[in-house]
Design a protein around this motif. Structure first.
Motif: not given
Length: 521
Positions: A84-105
């Protein structure tokens, strides 16, 4: 999740067959996502027998884009691991989707809340389809090993989901992983759904859909029963949409074209459901995808501009090669995770709440609801107003706890820089909203769908906030007898990206500071 002897059968999967199935998976994913994009959010039954419009090449699809980002990051690791920490780091650094649960996470992560609580805390979209659509990579890294694929999917999904939002991804990853080795739907579904808690909504909708299809009912009738039992104001709710995936598969006897048209015909989160089913069918039989569906896409890969810092593969073939290489590196690699601390009370939002009545207020100063008419001056706080907290930006207030007909609530907004943004107050009841003493908007009762990047009409307004402190006041009418709770979600997002402004409703001394590494609550 326990390891099963079944996974030793992966030796029966030769590399050429494996590669064909992975390619079929991504081709199916592209076909289904492209078909479904034009119908996303619409109710079924939908009559469509091909792409509308017919594309001229691949179109971006977050279902695939996120998995490409994951694969690139996994490729860069010295020591292979999925957690889960690897996944969180991908979202922090590389994914800027502003949609729904993505944005809340992402918002929760920015506020110091680590997975799995980044998915479970203050997340109205926790049961959305955002994780089930990311299951294919985990299946391809663990072909024939459904328990390991499911474990990967769990680590991924808990970043921005909870409950059935996680279990849907777990089931689909297991289903697709075992589809590399066998094709019988009953066997596949028995094993995949057997990994879920017996009381999960995903397990129930799978069982119900299987029974209704076995009864010989037409797919439209089964779709209606799924909606009646599992429907939601959230068109991305994964319980209903998982039912549509299973329905398309079983009601078509596995015929690729018929299957995706049935699932797409059910409506709701069509780009997600149709893509997930088509990917499964592409694994089961890569040769079964008709050329008329593949030709317009040309095996291209085009990433959304919300994916940053990731060199995309040139095409689906190159992506397939990347995944095949990763499979070799991740053989028998299981997630290893550490527990994190989380105290929800530390993230509560301070508010001031009071109660008032429309009795004695003349018609014209109020409307038929009892609330202020449009453009009215901001009312004074009631004399009994008191400071308290609410659990987060999503509030559910019991009707019986309304001390009078109208609840008046003040939020303080703190921003450390000038913000050009949107402010959303998505409420299930009649409400009125003021910002810094100026009327902002009023709402009428409606189902909640607090998608902060594209809020319901009339429940948002553009705002420009100078750095500093601001006051939002809302008045909310008590729900009628047939509704037991008033619900609302408050959001402040910043343009142009439309992602949440972290900690906008908490005072600076109550915020997580980046200088405190590892703090989770």
């Amino acid at each position: 999740m326990t390891q099963a002897p079944m996974r030793k059968l992966t030796a029966l999967l030769d590399s050429a067959t494996y590669r064909k199935k992975v390619l079929g998976c991504w081709r199916g994913k592209a076909v289904g996502g492209t078909l479904g994009q034009s119908f996303e959010g619409l109710p079924g039954p939908i009559e469509a027998d091909f792409y509308i419009p017919v594309p001229n090449g691949m179109v971006p699809n977050d279902d695939l884009d996120i998995q490409i980002a994951y694969a690139r990051v996994l490729e860069s690791q010295t020591d292979p691991r999925v957690d889960r920490m690897v996944i969180a780091d991908v979202w922090r650094k590389h994914l800027q989707f502003p949609w729904n649960e993505y944005a809340v996470g992402k918002r929760n992560l920015a506020e110091g809340i680590l997975p799995p609580f980044s998915g479970s805390y203050d997340n109205w979209f926790a049961c959305g389809c955002g994780a089930i659509i990311r299951s294919e990579l985990w299946a391809c890294l663990a072909p024939g090993d459904p328990e390991r694929a499911a474990a990967y999917a769990y680590e991924d999904a808990c970043f921005d989901h909870d409950g059935d939002g996680i279990w849907a991804a777990v089931m689909m990853a297991a289903l697709q992983a075992q589809a590399f080795l066998e094709s019988d739907p009953d066997s596949l579904l028995d094993h995949a759904s057997g990994l879920l808690p017996v009381d999960s909504g995903i397990r129930r909708v799978v069982d119900d859909t299987r029974a209704w299809v076995a009864d010989g009912q037409p797919w439209q009738a089964v779709m209606k029963r799924i909606v009646q039992k599992y429907g939601s104001s959230d068109f991305t709710d994964t319980r209903m949409n998982t039912g549509f995936i299973i329905l398309g598969w079983l009601a078509s006897d596995g015929d690729f074209e018929q299957a995706i048209l049935i699932t797409n015909g059910c409506g709701q989160d069509t780009d997600s459901t149709t893509a997930s089913l088509a990917a499964l069918l592409g694994i089961l039989d890569p040769e079964a995808i008709p050329s008329r569906w593949l030709d317009p896409l040309r095996d291209d890969l085009v990433l959304h501009d919300a994916v940053v810092g990731i060199p995309p593969p040139a095409n689906i073939h190159e992506f397939t090669d990347l995944v095949a290489q990763l499979r070799e590196r991740f053989t028998d690699v299981w997630p290893q995770t550490d527990d994190v601390h989380f105290d929800p009370a530390a993230h509560a939002i301070p508010v001031t709440v009071g109660w008032t009545t429309p009795y004695g207020v003349p018609w014209g100063a109020r409307d038929f609801t009892g609330l202020s008419v449009e453009q009215s001056p901001m009312p004074e706080l009631p004399n009994d107003a008191a400071t308290t907290t609410v659990p987060g930006t999503w509030v559910s207030w019991c009707r019986d706890d309304f001390h009078d007909l109208i609840l008046v609530i003040d939020y303080t907004i703190w921003v450390d820089h000038d913000v050009d943004g949107l402010l959303m107050f998505n409420c299930s009841e009649h409400s009125r909203v003021w910002l810094d003493g100026q009327y902002l908007f009023g709402t009428q009762p409606s189902p909640l769908f607090p998608s902060q990047h594209r809020p319901p009409v009339g429940e948002n307004a553009p705002v420009r906030l100078a750095a500093g402190q601001h006051t939002l006041r809302a008045s909310i009418l008590r729900p009628p007898l047939e509704r037991q709770r008033a619900e609302w979600v408050l959001a402040l997002v910043e343009r142009p990206g439309l992602e949440w402004v972290p900690n906008a409703f908490r005072p600076p001394d109550k915020r997580w500071q980046p200088s405190e590494p590892g703090r989770a609550g």
